[in-house]
Scaffold this motif. Structure first.
Motif, short mmCIF file in Angstrom:
data_model
loop_
_atom_site.label_atom_id
_atom_site.label_comp_id
_atom_site.label_asym_id
_atom_site.label_seq_id
_atom_site.Cartn_x
_atom_site.Cartn_y
_atom_site.Cartn_z
N ARG A 135 1.05 -1.29 -0.05
CA ARG A 135 -0.09 -0.08 0.03
C ARG A 135 0.92 1.11 0.10
O ARG A 135 0.59 2.11 -0.75
CB ARG A 135 -0.98 0.17 1.19
N THR A 136 1.91 1.33 0.86
CA THR A 136 2.86 2.29 0.69
C THR A 136 3.31 2.50 -0.29
O THR A 136 3.76 3.77 -0.78
CB THR A 136 4.01 2.16 1.93
N ILE A 137 3.78 1.50 -1.03
CA ILE A 137 4.64 1.47 -2.52
C ILE A 137 3.58 2.14 -3.59
O ILE A 137 4.18 3.10 -4.23
CB ILE A 137 5.18 0.20 -2.88
N ILE A 138 2.41 1.42 -3.43
CA ILE A 138 1.30 2.20 -4.49
C ILE A 138 1.18 3.57 -4.31
O ILE A 138 1.21 4.31 -5.08
CB ILE A 138 -0.05 1.45 -4.25
N ASP A 159 3.29 5.77 -2.91
CA ASP A 159 4.38 6.43 -3.56
C ASP A 159 4.75 6.58 -4.77
O ASP A 159 5.03 7.64 -5.29
CB ASP A 159 5.78 5.79 -2.68
N TYR A 160 4.17 5.42 -5.60
CA TYR A 160 4.54 5.47 -6.99
C TYR A 160 3.19 5.78 -8.10
O TYR A 160 3.76 5.90 -9.35
CB TYR A 160 5.37 4.23 -7.59
N ALA A 161 2.13 5.34 -7.73
CA ALA A 161 1.21 5.65 -8.45
C ALA A 161 0.97 7.18 -8.66
O ALA A 161 0.27 7.65 -7.54
CB ALA A 161 -0.25 4.79 -8.09
N GLU A 162 0.91 7.53 -9.60
CA GLU A 162 0.55 9.19 -9.64
C GLU A 162 -0.86 9.55 -10.01
O GLU A 162 -1.30 10.55 -9.46
CB GLU A 162 1.35 9.59 -11.05
N LYS A 163 -1.73 8.63 -10.56
CA LYS A 163 -3.12 9.04 -10.84
C LYS A 163 -3.98 8.70 -9.62
O LYS A 163 -3.75 7.39 -9.39
CB LYS A 163 -3.64 8.48 -12.29
N ASP A 164 -4.90 9.48 -9.41
CA ASP A 164 -5.97 8.82 -8.31
C ASP A 164 -6.50 7.30 -8.54
O ASP A 164 -6.59 6.53 -7.95
CB ASP A 164 -7.11 9.92 -8.01
N SER A 165 -6.94 7.32 -9.93
CA SER A 165 -7.75 6.24 -10.57
C SER A 165 -6.84 5.04 -10.22
O SER A 165 -7.24 3.90 -9.89
CB SER A 165 -8.24 6.56 -11.58
N THR A 166 -5.60 5.18 -10.52
CA THR A 166 -4.60 4.05 -10.74
C THR A 166 -4.51 3.63 -9.35
O THR A 166 -4.31 2.33 -8.97
CB THR A 166 -3.36 4.37 -11.31
N ARG A 167 -4.22 4.78 -8.60
CA ARG A 167 -4.01 4.21 -7.06
C ARG A 167 -5.36 3.34 -6.47
O ARG A 167 -5.00 2.76 -5.58
CB ARG A 167 -3.69 5.42 -6.29
N PHE A 168 -6.34 3.83 -6.61
CA PHE A 168 -7.60 3.37 -6.25
C PHE A 168 -7.67 1.99 -6.81
O PHE A 168 -8.13 0.73 -5.97
CB PHE A 168 -8.88 4.22 -6.98
N TRP A 169 -7.40 1.64 -8.08
CA TRP A 169 -7.58 0.15 -8.64
C TRP A 169 -6.34 -0.50 -8.04
O TRP A 169 -6.85 -1.78 -7.55
CB TRP A 169 -7.70 0.33 -10.11
N LEU A 170 -5.19 -0.12 -7.83
CA LEU A 170 -4.45 -0.99 -7.45
C LEU A 170 -4.52 -1.41 -6.18
O LEU A 170 -4.24 -2.76 -5.48
CB LEU A 170 -2.79 -0.43 -7.57
#
Length: 155
Positions: free
Chosen positions: A98-101, A103-114
Motif C-alpha cells: 500500500r505504501t509503495i502504491i 508512493d509510485y502511482a501518480e493518478k488517483d484512479s490508478t492508485r484506487f484500482w491497485l
C-alpha cells in the motif's frame, strides 16, 4: 549575483500542493508505521520458531509432508501459531505494498484500482488460509476408509 533566501524549515510556510486536507488529517499513517515495526519484530520470532521446528528440529525439508503438517496441526497451539503468522505476514505485506502504491502511482484512479486489487487479494488469502488451518482434517476418511496415523484418535 545575490544569494537566494532559504526559508527556515519550520517557518510555517507550506506550498499549497503539500498542505493537508481535512480528510487526510489523523493518525493512520503513524499507526501503520508503528504496526510495521511491531509486526516485523513479532514475525521474525514466529518465522524463526516455525523454521526451527519444521527444519532444524525435525528431519529437514524431506520430513515436511502431509503427516508432518497433520501432526503439527493436531495441536491447537500450532494452529493458532500459524494463523497469527499468516495474518501478520499478510497484513504486514499489504501495508508495505500500500505504501509503495501511494508512493509510485501518480493518478488517483490508478492508485484506487491497485489498492482495490491489493485489498481484495489480501482478504481472499486471509480467508482461505484461515479456512485451511481450521478445517484441515488430519485424519481423513477417503471412500469410507479411515487413514489412521499415529496422531489420529482411535476410531
Amino acid at each position: 549575483m545575490t544569494n537566494p533566501v532559504i526559508e527556515s524549515p519550520r517557518s510555517g510556510r507550506v506550498a499549497p500542493e503539500y498542505t493537508r486536507t481535512g480528510a487526510s488529517k489523523g493518525n493512520f499513517e503513524m499507526v501503520a508505521w508503528l504496526f510495521m515495526r511491531v509486526s516485523g519484530i513479532i514475525l521474525v520470532v514466529l518465522i524463526f520458531v516455525h523454521l526451527w521446528t519444521s527444519l532444524i528440529d525435525g528431519d529437514g525439508i524431506k520430513g515436511v509432508d502431509f503427516g508432518f503438517v497433520a501432526g503439527k496441526w493436531a495441536s491447537p497451539i500450532w494452529q493458532i501459531w500459524d494463523l497469527v503468522m499468516l495474518w501478520l505476514a499478510m497484513l504486514h505485506g499489504t501495508n508495505g505494498v500500500r505504501t509503495i502504491i501511494n508512493d509510485y502511482a501518480e493518478k488517483d484512479s490508478t492508485r484506487f484500482w491497485l489498492k482495490s486489487v491489493l485489498y481484495a487479494s489480501t482478504v481472499v488469502i486471509i480467508v482461505l488460509g484461515t479456512l485451511v488451518i481450521f478445517t484441515f482434517d488430519p485424519c481423513p476418511v477417503i471412500d469410507g476408509v479411515a487413514h489412521v496415523a499415529p496422531y489420529c484418535p482411535a476410531p
